[in-house]
Design an enzyme around this catalytic site. Structure first.
Site: not given
Ligand SMILES: *[C@@H]1O[C@H](CO)[C@@H](O)[C@H](O)[C@H]1NC(C)=O
Ligand SMILES: *[C@@H]1O[C@H](CO)[C@@H](O)[C@H](O)[C@H]1NC(C)=O
Ligand SMILES: *[C@@H]1O[C@H](CO)[C@@H](O)[C@H](O)[C@H]1NC(C)=O
Ligand SMILES: *[C@@H]1O[C@H](CO)[C@@H](O)[C@H](O)[C@H]1NC(C)=O
Ligand SMILES: *[C@@H]1O[C@H](CO)[C@@H](O)[C@H](O)[C@H]1NC(C)=O
Ligand SMILES: *[C@@H]1O[C@H](CO)[C@@H](O)[C@H](O)[C@H]1NC(C)=O
Ligand SMILES: *[C@@H]1O[C@H](CO)[C@@H](O)[C@H](O)[C@H]1NC(C)=O
Ligand SMILES: *[C@@H]1O[C@H](CO)[C@@H](O)[C@H](O)[C@H]1NC(C)=O
Ligand SMILES: *[C@@H]1O[C@H](CO)[C@@H](O)[C@H](O)[C@H]1NC(C)=O
Length: 810
Positions: A508-509, A511-512, A514, A516, A530, A627
C-alpha cells in the site's frame, strides 16, 4: 465589496432550494429540493472519489458524512455541472445533461397528461410524482437503490408484477448497479435472499411471524418494528423506526453484507448496529446438503443431520464441507416403512424455494401430509406465534440450515425407523405401528449430555478467548494471548498467506519504519499490515511502545490495531484496513482534492480534533502523538478520519506538563519551534501540528515546500499575512469556493492560527479547540505563528531556524 458580493452569491446558491416541482419546472445542479421538515434533500452530487460525473440523488440533509440513500441516474452520470432535473410536459421526470440529452427518466406505463402533476420530496425520503395527494403516478420508493428506508416496501406487487429490490453500489464511489441484491424469492414459501448476480449469497430466510429465520433481529427490536405482508396481491417486507432519536436504515454493501446503520445524534458518525451475511455460516449452503452449520465458539463447523453421513468423508474430515451429507440408508420410505421424525430446535429453516406450504394447516395435519408422500423430507410450522400455525413441507435435499443459540425455530426431519430407534428408542414410529404417527420432540438424553459437555467446553474456551480479546478474530489466528497486552498475537504464516508473501502487488505504501501491505485473511476480511523491516531503525522499544499504547486506545478517530506478530526478526502490526488511504492522498492532489468538499473537510478537522482530545485528556493515559501530519490521518470507507502511527508517541503522567528529549523525532513542517529548537515537547506540540494540519486542509497546500512567489513565505507565514491583511478567505483551496460556508472557513482559519502561535502557552488546548470550532467559545486574536519567516522576524528564532533542518526526520 467583491467579497460581499461573493458571499451573497454563495448564500443565494446554498439557500436556493424548492419544495416541489410543477410541470415544466427544473432544478439545476447546485439547486436542491428539500422535504417539508428538512430531513431529506434531493439534488446533484458527486460521491467522494468518483470522477465520472454528477448524479441526481437524495441524502439526509442534517447528517454527516454525506449519506446518499437514493440515486436516479445510477448508470449514466452527467459529465459536468450542467445537469438538470425537469418535470417535462408529459408529466415525466427527466435528468438531462448539458446537451439536453436524457440520462434518466421516470418512465411510467400509464402516461397521464395532466398539468396539475407535481413532483414532491416527502419527509419519509420518498420522491413522488402525483396528482393531488393520493393519485401517485410514480415514486422513488418503488425503485430503491442500495438503501431500504423505513416505510419502503421490499418485494412484489403481484397485481402489477412490480418487484422492488435493493442493489448494492458497484464500488464505494460508484452508484452504478453492483453485483449484490436483496430480493424476495417468491418460489415456494417466500423468503428474503441476498444474491450475487443470480446466485444466493446469504438467505435471510422466510418469515415466521416474529422475524426472518436466518436473521436474529431480536437485538434490533428496540429500534425497529418489522413487518411482512403475504397475500394474493402483495408479498413484501417493511419496517419502521421506533426510537425517534435514532435514525437508522438498511443498506446492502458493495461486498454484499446487509447492514443496519444508525446515528444517535447529529455529531456522532454512523455506526453499523447489525451486519448480516458476515460470518461463515451465513454463506449460502456453506455445509452442503443435509448438514447444519454451527458457529459456536467463533469457528464454523458442519454436522450432518441425524441419519445422514458425509458424502465424501475424506474431504469432510479436512473441513471441506460443500459436498454435504447423504442418507445413511438408501430406503427411507416404502410401503411397510414410513419412517418417523426427529426434531431440531433453534434452527434457521432450510431453503424454502422448492417447498410447499399451506397457511391454515396445523402441525398434526402437516405431519400427516408429509408422511403421505415419500419424497417429503421435513416439515415445520410457518408461523411460530401463538403455539404455531401453518405448514411448510420440504422435498428432497435440505439446504442451508444453521443452528442458533437463541433464535430460530423448530423443525422436523424425516428419518428411517432404524435411525429413529437409534436416537429415540422409546418413540412410537411408523415402523412399529403404521397407523400411529411417530413424533419425537426434543433431543434425546445422549445428545443432551453431549450438548452439555460441549457447552461447558466451549464456555471454558470462550472464557479464555473472549474476555481478553476485544476483536472478533477467528480462533485459528490466535497463537498465544498475552494477558497484559489485550491483543491477539498472530501467526506469521497467516500474515504471509494474507499478503501473498509480502508481494509487491499488495504493497500500500511506505510507512515511517517500513512498508505497509494490504492483506486478505481466509475469511475475506481485509487488513493493513505494517511490516517493520529488519533494516529499519525503529527499535524493539518503539515497536513495543506502539503496540502497548494503541492496544489500550479505543476511539472512533484512532486507527484500530487488530493484532501483532513477533517472530524472530519479523515484527508486524495488523490494523483495520482503510480503503480511502490517507488525507494527503486527497488534499494535495489536483484532481482528488475536488472530492473533498468543505463540509467533508470540516468534518475531518472535527474528527481529528476529537481523536486528539481523546489522546490528550480522555483516555486512561495522557498521550502526546508527536508526529501528527496528513499522511498519518487515514480515511475509512465513510471518510471518517483516523489518527494513526503511534511509534513516536509518549505517555505522560496526567500531571506532567512538559518533557525534554535529546533525540529529535517527528516531521519537519509540523514540529513547533520549542521542540525543533530546544527539544521541549508537551501536549501543545501536538496542538501546533494540529494547527498546521488545519491550515493545510483548508488551503490544500503543504506547509513544507509551500512558498508564495511574492513573499517567499511558508504556509503559516502566508496564512498570517492574509490574516493581517484582512483577507483570510483567500487561503482557501479554490475548489472549495462553491461548497464552503465562509463563516465556518473563517473560524477554522482563526483556530488554525491560534494553534500555531509561537509560544506554547498561547496555544489553546484541544478541549478549547473543539469548543472554538463549534463556535461555542470566543476566539482571541492570534499572535504571530512559530517559524514565521516574513519581515520583522525576531533574530533569535531566525538563527535557530537554520539548525532545524538538521532535525529533518524524513
Ligand atoms: C410546458 O411547456 C410546453 C412546451 O414548451 C407547453 O406546450 C406547455 O403548455 C407547458 N405547460 C405548462 C403547464 O406550462
Ligand atoms: C435545451 O433546451 C432548452 C429548453 O428546451 C433550451 O433553452 C436550451 O437552449 C437547450 N440547450 C441545448 C444545449 O440544446
Ligand atoms: C456539458 O457537457 C455537455 C455534453 O455532455 C456539453 O454539451 C456541454 O457543453 C457541457 N457544458 C459545459 C458548461 O461544459
Ligand atoms: C423503463 O425503462 C427501463 C430502462 O430504461 C426499461 O427496462 C423498462 O421496461 C421501462 N419501463 C416502462 C414501464 O416503460
Ligand atoms: C388533472 O387532475 C385533476 C385531479 O385529478 C383533475 O381535477 C383535472 O381535471 C385533471 N386535468 C386534466 C387536464 O386531466
Ligand atoms: C420529519 O418527518 C419524518 C417522517 O414523518 C419523521 O420521521 C422525522 O422525525 C421528522 N423530522 C423532523 C426533524 O421533524
Ligand atoms: C475422519 O475422522 C474421524 C475422527 O476424527 C475418524 O474416525 C475417521 O476414520 C476419519 N475418516 C476418514 C475417511 O478419514
Ligand atoms: C390447506 O389446508 C386446509 C386444511 O387442511 C385445507 O382446507 C385447504 O384446502 C388447504 N389449502 C390449500 C391451498 O391446499
Ligand atoms: C410428492 O410430492 C412431490 C413434490 O410436491 C410431487 O411431485 C409428487 O407427486 C408427490 N407424490 C405423491 C404420491 O403425492
Amino acid at each position: 465589496m467583491l467579497v460581499l458580493l461573493f458571499i451573497l452569491f454563495l448564500y443565494i446558491r446554498i439557500s436556493f432550494s424548492l419544495e416541489s416541482l410543477a410541470v415544466n419546472q427544473t432544478i439545476r445542479d447546485g439547486q436542491t429540493l428539500v422535504s417539508p421538515n428538512g430531513t431529506f434533500e434531493l439534488g446533484f452530487f458527486n460521491p467522494p472519489g468518483n470522477s465520472r460525473g454528477r448524479y441526481l440523488g437524495m441524502w439526509y440533509r442534517n447528517l454527516l458524512p454525506l449519506t446518499v440513500v437514493w440515486v436516479a441516474n445510477r448508470e449514466k452520470p452527467v459529465q459536468n455541472n450542467s445537469g438538470i432535473l425537469k418535470l417535462d410536459e408529459n408529466g415525466v421526470l427527466v435528468v438531462l445533461n448539458g446537451a439536453n440529452g436524457s440520462v434518466w427518466s421516470s418512465n411510467m406505463s400509464n402516461k397521464v397528461v395532466n398539468n396539475s402533476i407535481t413532483a414532491q420530496l416527502l419527509d419519509t425520503g420518498n420522491f413522488v410524482l402525483r396528482i393531488g395527494k393520493d393519485n401517485v403516478l410514480w415514486q422513488s420508493f418503488d425503485y430503491p437503490c442500495d438503501t431500504l428506508l423505513p416505510g419502503m416496501k421490499l418485494g412484489w406487487n403481484l397485481v402489477t408484477g412490480l418487484n422492488r429490490f435493493v442493489t448494492s453500489w458497484k464500488t464505494a464511489d460508484d452508484p452504478a448497479m453492483g453485483e449484490y441484491s436483496v430480493k424476495i424469492d417468491k418460489r415456494g414459501f417466500p423468503q428474503l435472499v441476498i444474491r450475487k448476480g443470480s446466485v444466493n449469497k446469504f438467505r435471510i430466510g422466510s418469515w415466521n411471524g416474529l422475524g426472518f429465520t436466518g436473521y436474529p433481529i431480536q437485538q434490533l427490536k428496540q429500534k425497529q418494528r418489522f413487518k411482512f405482508v403475504f397475500n394474493e396481491k402483495e408479498i413484501y417486507h417493511q419496517y419502521e423506526g421506533i426510537d425517534r432519536s435514532v435514525v437508522s436504515f438498511y443498506l446492502v454493501t458493495t461486498s454484499g453484507n446487509l447492514q443496519v446503520l444508525a446515528w444517535t445524534s447529529k455529531e456522532s458518525s454512523r455506526i453499523a448496529i447489525y451486519t448480516g451475511g458476515e460470518d461463515s455460516c451465513d454463506n449460502y449452503a456453506m455445509c452442503g446438503a443435509n448438514s447444519i452449520c454451527n458457529m459456536d465458539g467463533n469457528i464454523p463447523k458442519c454436522e450432518c443431520l441425524k441419519g445422514f453421513v458425509p458424502k465424501f468423508p475424506e474431504q469432510w474430515n479436512m473441513s471441506y464441507w460443500s459436498s454435504g451429507c447423504v442418507q445413511r440408508f438408501n430406503s427411507v420410505c416404502g410401503d411397510d416403512n414410513l419412517g418417523g421424525f426427529l426434531a431440531y430446535k433453534e434452527m434457521k429453516l432450510p431453503d424454502t424455494s422448492l417447498s410447499w406450504y399451506n397457511k391454515t394447516m396445523n402441525l398434526v395435519e402437516c405431519q400427516k401430509s408429509c408422511l403421505k408422500n415419500c419424497s417429503c423430507t421435513a416439515y415445520s410450522n410457518l408461523d411460530i406465534r401463538n403455539g404455531g400455525s401453518g405448514c411448510v413441507l420440504w422435498f428432497g435435499d435440505l439446504v442451508d440450515m444453521r443452528k442458533f443459540s437463541q433464535w430460530g425455530q423448530e423443525f422436523y426431519i424425516r428419518v428411517p425407523s432404524s435411525v429413529l430407534d437409534e436416537f429415540e428408542p422409546a418413540a412410537v414410529n411408523g415402523h412399529q405401528n403404521k397407523k400411529k404417527i411417530g413424533i419425537i420432540v426434543g433431543a434425546i438424553s445422549f445428545g443432551l449430555v453431549i450438548c452439555v459437555c460441549l457447552v461447558i467446553l466451549r464456555k471454558r474456551v470462550a472464557a479464555r478467548v473472549y474476555n481478553i480479546v476485544p476483536f472478533q478474530w477467528q480462533q485459528e489466528y490466535f497463537k498465544v494471548i498475552k494477558e497484559d497486552m489485550d491483543l491477539p498475537i498472530v501467526d506469521l504464516s497467516i500474515i504471509v498467506k494474507a499478503t501473498d508473501n509480502f508481494s509487491s502487488g499488495n504493497k500500500l505504501g511506505e510507512g515511517g519504519f517500513g512498508p505497509v501491505y494490504k492483506g486478505t485473511l481466509t475469511d475475506g476480511k481485509e487488513v493493513a499490515i505494517k511490516r517493520n523491516s529488519k533494516m529499519s531503525d525503529q527499535g524493539l522499544d518503539e515497536f513495543k511502545n506502539e503496540v502497548f499504547m494503541i492496544a489500550k486506545l479505543q476511539h472512533r478517530n484512532l486507527v484500530k490495531l487488530l493484532g501483532c506478530c513477533i517472530e524472530g526478526e519479523e515484527k508486524t502490526l495488523i490494523y483495520e484496513y482503510m480503503p480511502n488511504r490517507s488525507l494527503d492522498y486527497f488534499i494535495f492532489d489536483e484532481t482528488r482534492s475536488k472530492v473533498l468538499g468543505w463540509s467533508q473537510r470540516s468534518y475531518i478537522i472535527a474528527g481529528i480534533a476529537r481523536g486528539l482530545l481523546y489522546l490528550h485528556h480522555d483516555s486512561r493515559l495522557r498521550i502526546i502523538h508527536r508526529d501528527l501530519k496528513t499522511s498519518n490521518i487515514l480515511l475509512d470507507a465513510h471518510m471518517n478520519p483516523k489518527i494513526s502511527d503511534f511509534g513516536l508517541a509518549r505517555i505522560f503522567g496526567v500531571d506532567q506538563i512538559e518533557a525534554k528529549t535529546k533525540r529529535m523525532v517527528g516531521t519537519y513542517g509540523y514540529m513547533p519551534p520549542e521542540y525543533a529548537v530546544h527539544g521541549h515537547y508537551s501536549i501543545k506540540s501536538d496542538v501546533f501540528s494540529f494547527g498546521v494540519l488545519v491550515l493545510e486542509i483548508i488551503s490544500g497546500k503543504k506547509n513544507k515546500g509551500f512558498s508564495d512567489p511574492e513573499h517567499s513565505l511558508n504556509l503559516l507565514g502566508h496564512a498570517w499575512r492574509l490574516w493581517t491583511e484582512n483577507r483570510p478567505l483567500e487561503l482557501l483551496d479554490r475548489h472549495l469556493l462553491e461548497t464552503c460556508n465562509s463563516s465556518e472557513v473563517f473560524r477554522c482559519i482563526h483556530v488554525g492560527l491560534l494553534c500555531v502561535q509561537q509560544k506554547p502557552a498561547d496555544r489553546p488546548d484541544m478541549s478549547s479547540v473543539i469548543l472554538m470550532l463549534n463556535g461555542e467559545k470566543l476566539l482571541p486574536q492570534p499572535k504571530m505563528p512559530g517559524f514565521y519567516t516574513g519581515r520583522g522576524l525576531p533574530e533569535a528564532i531566525s538563527s535557530n531556524q537554520m539548525s532545524v533542518t538538521t532535525f529533518v526526520a524524513r
